[in-house]
Design a protein around this motif. Structure first.
Motif, PDB file in Angstrom:
ATOM      1  N   LEU A   1       0.836  -1.208   0.000  1.00  0.00           N
ATOM      2  CA  LEU A   1       0.000   0.000   0.000  1.00  0.00           C
ATOM      3  C   LEU A   1       0.871   1.259   0.000  1.00  0.00           C
ATOM      4  O   LEU A   1       0.568   2.227  -0.696  1.00  0.00           O
ATOM      5  N   ALA A   2       1.940   1.230   0.779  1.00  0.00           N
ATOM      6  CA  ALA A   2       2.809   2.407   0.893  1.00  0.00           C
ATOM      7  C   ALA A   2       3.440   2.758  -0.450  1.00  0.00           C
ATOM      8  O   ALA A   2       3.450   3.926  -0.855  1.00  0.00           O
ATOM      9  N   VAL A   3       3.949   1.762  -1.156  1.00  0.00           N
ATOM     10  CA  VAL A   3       4.611   2.036  -2.433  1.00  0.00           C
ATOM     11  C   VAL A   3       3.597   2.457  -3.497  1.00  0.00           C
ATOM     12  O   VAL A   3       3.918   3.237  -4.391  1.00  0.00           O
ATOM     13  N   SER A   4       2.360   1.997  -3.367  1.00  0.00           N
ATOM     14  CA  SER A   4       1.314   2.357  -4.327  1.00  0.00           C
ATOM     15  C   SER A   4       0.797   3.768  -4.106  1.00  0.00           C
ATOM     16  O   SER A   4       0.176   4.348  -4.990  1.00  0.00           O
TER      17      SER A   4
ATOM     18  N   GLN B   1      -7.556  -6.094  -4.224  1.00  0.00           N
ATOM     19  CA  GLN B   1      -7.561  -7.561  -4.276  1.00  0.00           C
ATOM     20  C   GLN B   1      -6.795  -8.064  -5.498  1.00  0.00           C
ATOM     21  O   GLN B   1      -5.976  -8.984  -5.406  1.00  0.00           O
ATOM     22  N   LYS B   2      -7.070  -7.468  -6.651  1.00  0.00           N
ATOM     23  CA  LYS B   2      -6.448  -7.933  -7.891  1.00  0.00           C
ATOM     24  C   LYS B   2      -4.950  -7.653  -7.900  1.00  0.00           C
ATOM     25  O   LYS B   2      -4.170  -8.480  -8.367  1.00  0.00           O
ATOM     26  N   MET B   3      -4.534  -6.503  -7.402  1.00  0.00           N
ATOM     27  CA  MET B   3      -3.109  -6.176  -7.377  1.00  0.00           C
ATOM     28  C   MET B   3      -2.332  -7.175  -6.519  1.00  0.00           C
ATOM     29  O   MET B   3      -1.261  -7.642  -6.925  1.00  0.00           O
ATOM     30  N   ILE B   4      -2.851  -7.511  -5.355  1.00  0.00           N
ATOM     31  CA  ILE B   4      -2.155  -8.458  -4.475  1.00  0.00           C
ATOM     32  C   ILE B   4      -2.164  -9.854  -5.092  1.00  0.00           C
ATOM     33  O   ILE B   4      -1.153 -10.565  -5.069  1.00  0.00           O
ATOM     34  N   TYR B   5      -3.286 -10.254  -5.671  1.00  0.00           N
ATOM     35  CA  TYR B   5      -3.349 -11.568  -6.309  1.00  0.00           C
ATOM     36  C   TYR B   5      -2.328 -11.666  -7.451  1.00  0.00           C
ATOM     37  O   TYR B   5      -1.581 -12.650  -7.549  1.00  0.00           O
TER      38      TYR B   5
ATOM     39  N   LEU C   1       3.791  -2.974  -8.619  1.00  0.00           N
ATOM     40  CA  LEU C   1       2.633  -2.371  -7.953  1.00  0.00           C
ATOM     41  C   LEU C   1       2.298  -1.008  -8.545  1.00  0.00           C
ATOM     42  O   LEU C   1       1.127  -0.694  -8.772  1.00  0.00           O
ATOM     43  N   ILE C   2       3.320  -0.223  -8.805  1.00  0.00           N
ATOM     44  CA  ILE C   2       3.089   1.100  -9.391  1.00  0.00           C
ATOM     45  C   ILE C   2       2.475   0.942 -10.780  1.00  0.00           C
ATOM     46  O   ILE C   2       1.522   1.647 -11.137  1.00  0.00           O
ATOM     47  N   GLU C   3       2.991  -0.002 -11.555  1.00  0.00           N
ATOM     48  CA  GLU C   3       2.449  -0.261 -12.892  1.00  0.00           C
ATOM     49  C   GLU C   3       0.985  -0.691 -12.803  1.00  0.00           C
ATOM     50  O   GLU C   3       0.128  -0.171 -13.511  1.00  0.00           O
ATOM     51  N   MET C   4       0.684  -1.645 -11.909  1.00  0.00           N
ATOM     52  CA  MET C   4      -0.693  -2.133 -11.783  1.00  0.00           C
ATOM     53  C   MET C   4      -1.641  -1.053 -11.287  1.00  0.00           C
ATOM     54  O   MET C   4      -2.791  -0.974 -11.725  1.00  0.00           O
TER      55      MET C   4
END
Length: 172
Positions: free
Chosen positions: A12-15, A25-29, A106-109
């Motif tokens: 979450l912090a980097v996002s 949900q989708k990003m973590i999956y 994560l940044i890309e997603m």
């Protein structure tokens, strides 16, 4: 504090900010499918892969004051925004987390919309099947989303792009 909570807070912090429960949900999956060490168990639900464990961890982090959840009314639905609080950042500073490639993934997603990430995660969920069978599943299970052949092809291309970004953590 458990290690899995710290990984989630780090994501979450980097996002910066993640808008939407489905998107989170989708990003973590997707990160988990790219071999990043997220431990949450996922099952296939109405909007694709879903983890009750992830939902509970976010709720715990919110209750602890480490994550801020803002509820907004958007037309006929409610949208949630997630950010790490100042207390959460202070807590994270006590832990070293080095996962090469994860930040960039994560940044890309986070730059994608939830609908597309739902498609990408669904393709990844059925990755053991041939492409034609995956397409059939999408057209059947996700009929209301009206995904096109072109979007499915874009999802496969996007997965390859993410794999290249995540390469430092890929295991042989």
């Amino acid at each position: 504090m458990l290690e899995d909570h710290v990984k989630l807070m780090g994501a979450l912090a980097v996002s910066g900010e993640i808008v939407g429960r489905k998107k989170l949900q989708k990003m973590i999956y997707i990160a988990k499918k790219l071999s990043f060490p997220f431990q949450e168990k996922f099952e296939f639900h109405f909007y694709g892969p879903y983890s009750e464990e992830l939902t509970l961890r976010i709720e715990e982090l919110t209750n602890l004051g480490f994550v801020k959840e803002v509820k907004e009314k958007k037309g006929g639905y409610v949208q949630y925004r997630y950010t790490v609080t100042d207390e959460g950042h202070e807590f994270l500073n006590m832990y070293e987390q080095e996962l090469p490639g994860l930040d960039a993934c994560l940044i890309e997603m986070n730059g994608q919309n939830a609908r597309f990430l739902e498609l990408v995660s669904t393709v990844m969920y059925f990755d053991a099947l041939p492409k034609d069978e995956v397409k059939e599943k999408i057209f059947t299970l996700k009929a209301k989303q009206h995904y096109t052949e072109e979007e499915i092809s874009q999802a496969y291309d996007y997965i390859e792009k993410l794999k290249k970004i995540a390469k430092p953590v890929q295991r042989a």
